[in-house]
Write an enzyme that holds these catalytic residues in place. Structure first.
Site, mmCIF file in Angstrom:
data_model
loop_
_atom_site.group_PDB
_atom_site.id
_atom_site.type_symbol
_atom_site.label_atom_id
_atom_site.label_comp_id
_atom_site.label_asym_id
_atom_site.label_seq_id
_atom_site.Cartn_x
_atom_site.Cartn_y
_atom_site.Cartn_z
ATOM 1 N N HIS A 160 29.479 6.007 66.499
ATOM 2 C CA HIS A 160 30.182 5.421 67.450
ATOM 3 C C HIS A 160 29.971 4.563 68.487
ATOM 4 O O HIS A 160 30.136 3.286 68.615
ATOM 5 C CB HIS A 160 30.996 6.567 67.900
ATOM 6 C CG HIS A 160 32.249 6.271 68.655
ATOM 7 N ND1 HIS A 160 33.178 5.516 68.327
ATOM 8 C CD2 HIS A 160 32.607 6.589 70.146
ATOM 9 C CE1 HIS A 160 34.061 5.376 69.294
ATOM 10 N NE2 HIS A 160 33.701 6.044 70.444
ATOM 11 N N ASP A 181 34.233 11.346 69.862
ATOM 12 C CA ASP A 181 34.665 10.180 68.631
ATOM 13 C C ASP A 181 33.602 10.009 67.830
ATOM 14 O O ASP A 181 32.088 9.894 68.153
ATOM 15 C CB ASP A 181 34.709 8.964 69.520
ATOM 16 C CG ASP A 181 36.006 8.842 70.021
ATOM 17 O OD1 ASP A 181 37.028 9.731 70.065
ATOM 18 O OD2 ASP A 181 36.114 8.007 71.093
ATOM 19 N N GLU A 206 38.633 14.191 66.176
ATOM 20 C CA GLU A 206 39.439 13.137 66.613
ATOM 21 C C GLU A 206 40.274 12.514 65.570
ATOM 22 O O GLU A 206 39.604 12.680 64.425
ATOM 23 C CB GLU A 206 38.381 11.732 67.223
ATOM 24 C CG GLU A 206 37.437 11.297 66.337
ATOM 25 C CD GLU A 206 37.575 9.999 66.132
ATOM 26 O OE1 GLU A 206 38.896 9.476 66.468
ATOM 27 O OE2 GLU A 206 36.752 9.059 66.128
ATOM 28 N N HIS A 417 43.280 13.470 69.947
ATOM 29 C CA HIS A 417 42.789 11.672 70.024
ATOM 30 C C HIS A 417 43.508 11.084 68.692
ATOM 31 O O HIS A 417 42.721 10.297 68.275
ATOM 32 C CB HIS A 417 41.485 12.030 70.318
ATOM 33 C CG HIS A 417 40.766 10.619 70.566
ATOM 34 N ND1 HIS A 417 40.984 9.232 70.005
ATOM 35 C CD2 HIS A 417 39.987 10.261 71.717
ATOM 36 C CE1 HIS A 417 40.159 8.528 70.628
ATOM 37 N NE2 HIS A 417 39.958 8.935 71.827
#
Length: 460
Positions: A160, A181, A206, A417
């Protein structure tokens, strides 16, 4: 029923929504806050997580046993100094070393944008940010940290952005993995997320790109370069709004090598005060990057670009073609928005949006096809420039999320998310493929997950 035989989860932010991640979990009799972010699409109190859940009963430090921050993006750490300096939380806070180094730079950058809104400025002062960061404990990957005798934490590499981590949290016989994430595909400067078969009671993941199976990286890179090249060939200017860290480095590597290969002379500029600092952190945390960067770093710094020069805001008025990377990435304020206002009315120009734009931001409105945008009250921008959305966002897609579930073998999954419709699709797929429960609570909605882990391990 004994309280310790269930896990309770309440999203205070990022429940069926992207932005202001903040998930409250109870394992055993411990309360843990996962992320503490801000929503970039709002200027009012909706930009903070709904802290009323935890402030109504008095002292917040008595209620929350620890806070874990997954990475430095503001929708995951933006409200942390508000939590510590305004709501008075002074318990333990954990994040990785790169996150601890870079988060204050992004918070400070946000503070400068917010000074325009008097109301906001009072929550964010430089000293509040500094005082908040002093309370943070930095952790290493795979290091087991014990909090208050009975909470065990362990960070795993999430890809990420630099320093992003997934956290494994164990209390008694139950455990939760929180992904923050993550990205399951390596890119030009980071490796892929990795976790072992830790078989948590619950995986909280997420789901930003839950329904997307993105085309190959190579296709996107070719599209990106083709669009840029066509625009400068017709004498246009290309604006690429980015976040100062992460995709920015990725796209710069791409453009720099292409300019070299094609012998192009059109100027490319990078407008981000943070970049110098960012690059020094990439050097410092070189072990977090991928093999290729580590190997070439010995001869040269990946981020010392040959064709990319610092931008001065007077350049936006220069005639002729150019390519400009400017922050912030969602065009909600700052330099990227100012350049957009100036260049949008000319159809020769082009906007390439490489990342996710939350609803409410100018970036989101442009991508939705708006041709007239009210960027400030009664001031409209005519959008005649061409607009391209080429996602270089470093999130797992549907395949990546399924892959992660296969890797760590959770007993239950909970999605955060992401957007509600996309989550429903993914939830059905997960339940069908793995035959396990999958939850997707909205903000403020509580899910209770009964656990089978009295004293024996769950049979697989």
């Amino acid at each position: 029923m004994n309280i310790s035989n269930r896990i309770v989860v309440t999203p205070l932010g990022a429940g069926q929504d992207v932005g202001r991640s903040c998930i409250l979990i109870t394992i055993g009799n411990r309360n843990i806050m996962l992320d503490c972010g801000m929503h970039m699409g709002y200027q009012d109190e909706r930009k903070f997580p709904d802290f009323s859940y935890i402030t109504s009963d008095g002292n917040i430090t008595d209620i929350i046993d620890c806070v874990i921050i997954s990475h430095f993006h503001l929708d995951h750490c933006g409200a942390l100094s508000y939590l510590t300096e305004h709501l008075g939380y002074h318990g333990p806070i954990y994040m990785t070393h790169p996150t601890k180094a870079i988060a204050p730079i992004l918070l400070e950058d946000m503070r400068k944008h917010l000074v325009e809104y008097e109301e906001e400025a009072k929550y964010f002062t430089s000293s509040a940010i500094r005082d908040c960061m002093k309370k943070v404990t930095a952790v290493n990957l795979h290091e087991v940290v014990t909090v208050k005798d009975d909470i065990e934490l362990k960070a795993y590499y999430a890809g990420h952005v630099l320093g992003a981590a997934m956290f494994y949290i164990k209390v008694g016989n139950d455990s939760v993995v929180y992904t923050g994430d993550f990205s399951m595909t390596p890119d030009r400067h980071l490796g892929a997320a990795w976790i072992d078969k830790c078989r948590p009671t619950l995986l909280i993941t997420e789901s930003t790109y839950a329904t997307t199976i993105r085309d190959s990286k190579g296709c996107r890179e070719r599209d990106f370069l083709k669009n840029v090249h066509e625009c400068i060939d017709r004498g246009g200017k290309v604006l690429i709004p980015i976040f100062a860290l992460g995709r920015a480095q990725e796209l710069c590597i791409l453009i720099d090598t292409y300019w070299d290969r094609m012998g192009l002379k059109v100027p490319v500029y990078f407008a981000a005060g943070l970049t110098e600092k960012a690059n020094s952190y990439y050097k410092m945390f070189i072990t977090w990057t991928n093999q290729k960067v580590r190997q070439t770093f010995v001869q040269q710094n990946m981020f010392d670009f040959k064709h990319i020069k610092p931008f001065d805001k007077t350049y936006m008025h220069n005639p002729g073609p150019m390519v400009v990377f400017a922050t912030p990435g969602m065009l909600h304020a700052g330099l990227s928005l100012n350049i957009f206002k100036k260049w949008a009315p000319d159809e020769k120009n082009m906007l390439i949006v490489p990342g996710y734009c939350v609803s409410g931001t100018v970036g989101n409105k442009v991508l939705s096809g708006s041709k007239k945008i009210e960027a400030e009250p009664n001031k409209f921008i005519d959008v005649k420039m061409s607009v391209e959305y080429l996602s270089f966002s470093a999130h797992a897609d549907g395949k990546g999320i399924i892959q992660l579930i296969k890797n760590c073998e959770p007993q239950n999954v909970l999605l955060v998310h992401g957007e509600e419709e996309k989550m429903k699709f993914l939830r059905a797929k997960i339940m069908q493929e793995f035959n396990i429960n999958c939850y997707m609570p909205a903000n403020g909605e509580t899910v209770e997950i009964e656990t089978a882990n009295k004293h024996q391990t769950h049979p697989h």
